[in-house]
Design a protein around this motif. Structure first.
Motif, PDB file in Angstrom:
ATOM      1  N   ASP A 110      11.102  12.818   1.603  1.00 31.08           N
ATOM      2  CA  ASP A 110      10.086  12.201   0.927  1.00 31.08           C
ATOM      3  C   ASP A 110       9.361  12.864   0.017  1.00 31.08           C
ATOM      4  O   ASP A 110       9.244  14.333   0.672  1.00 31.08           O
ATOM      5  N   ASP A 112       5.975  12.905  -0.078  1.00 28.45           N
ATOM      6  CA  ASP A 112       4.974  12.991   0.661  1.00 28.45           C
ATOM      7  C   ASP A 112       4.820  13.835   1.884  1.00 28.45           C
ATOM      8  O   ASP A 112       4.251  13.470   2.952  1.00 28.45           O
ATOM      9  N   HIS A 255       4.288  15.269   7.207  1.00 28.76           N
ATOM     10  CA  HIS A 255       4.717  13.975   6.414  1.00 28.76           C
ATOM     11  C   HIS A 255       3.310  13.131   6.419  1.00 28.76           C
ATOM     12  O   HIS A 255       2.773  12.790   7.522  1.00 28.76           O
ATOM     13  N   LYS A 261      -2.764   8.705   0.818  1.00 29.29           N
ATOM     14  CA  LYS A 261      -1.959  10.017   0.428  1.00 29.29           C
ATOM     15  C   LYS A 261      -3.015  11.178   0.165  1.00 29.29           C
ATOM     16  O   LYS A 261      -3.997  10.839  -0.595  1.00 29.29           O
TER      17      LYS A 261
HETATM   18 MN    MN Z   1       6.826   9.064   3.257  1.00 27.87          MN
END
Ligand code: MN
Length: 289
Positions: A110, A112, A255, A261
């Motif tokens: 991912d 992020d 993560h 975020k």
């Molecule tokens: Mn993620």
């Protein structure tokens, strides 16, 4: 520079809204590998990047010494029955076995996440014949103990079966194609959209049917410490929050799972936010000027 034999490439999938997180991730990868960064390969699955975005990724790749290939992902077939719920964003990772035909294995990440340690031990990891290598989901490590797969009972799944997070996955593409694992995940979603919470992650867990190799939590450590006092931990009985916060100290991949975020203004002030910001392109530009 050619890659050392056996090192699976890293694959990320983004649309134009995730260029900055990808460039942040690329900087963390470069910092974690030093001169060995040239042995790695990053394949960016392009779900609609404007030319300026692709150019900024290529420019970073060049200056970081990280070999990068940008590969377009065809749009999801609008005729598919799954079109109603199946957003373009998750099509990226679900298309990996179709789009990457020239590699036996890949490490999906991912965007992020931050990489904080050498990934090469993971990139050569033997999956023991399983199609997927992944870590247990920190907030839903077992079916029935967390928000994943809420329809488990109706689906006849055993409570307590281990459940993986799909943000970091080592994929054996030949095995995945052989068992139609990703197609079966898509079919499951089309049939049972009401029984899932983490769409593609629930679907992949369903389709894998327990056939996956567990990797250590350090490869997919959730950023838990920035969550405020309003956070209610859903699986304290099997994975206590204090232990997850302790895990952050030894994380190789951190993560930032969840709704908030670290590239957003509203992300809680914390050591992990400060760490994230050190790798952001804007921060590094500021240092240079
Ligand atoms: Mn993620």
């Amino acid at each position: 520079m050619t890659a050392a034999p056996g090192l699976a490439p890293i694959v990320c999938a983004i649309d134009d809204g995730y260029v900055e997180p990808l460039r942040t991730l690329m900087r963390s990868i470069a910092a974690a590998h030093g001169p060995a960064v040239g042995e790695l390969r990053l394949v960016v699955l392009d779900q609609g990047l404007v030319p300026e975005s692709a150019a900024s990724i290529r420019r970073d790749a060049e200056s970081l010494g990280l070999p990068v290939e940008i590969r377009p992902v065809p749009d999801a077939d609008p005729g598919l029955p799954i079109g109603a719920w199946y957003s373009k964003a998750i099509y990226g990772r679900m298309s990996i076995p179709d789009v990457i035909e020239d590699e036996p294995r890949v490490l999906y990440l991912d965007v992020d996440v931050l990489v904080l340690a050498d990934l090469r031990p993971l990139l050569v990891r033997d999956l023991g014949g399983h199609p997927i290598g992944a870590a247990r989901d920190p907030i839903c490590p077992l079916i029935g103990h967390g928000p994943g797969m809420p329809g488990w009972r109706a689906l006849g799944l055993p409570r307590g079966r281990p459940y993986f997070n799909s943000g970091v996955m080592l994929l054996d593409l030949a095995r995945i194609r052989g068992s139609r694992l990703f197609e079966r995940a898509r079919e499951f979603l089309a049939e049972h959209p009401d029984k899932v919470h983490f769409f593609d992650q629930d679907a992949l867990n369903y389709a894998a049917d327990g056939d996956w190799h567990r990797i250590e939590s350090r490869w997919n450590t959730f950023a838990m410490s920035p969550r405020g006092p309003e956070y209610v931990h859903p699986c304290e009985d099997v994975n206590p929050l204090a232990g997850l916060i302790e895990d952050e100290k030894s994380a190789a991949v951190i993560h930032f799972a969840g709704r908030r975020k670290p590239w957003q203004e509203a992300y809680p002030a914390s050591d992990l936010r400060d760490l994230y910001r050190r790798f952001q392109p804007s921060a590094q530009d500021a240092i240079r000027t």
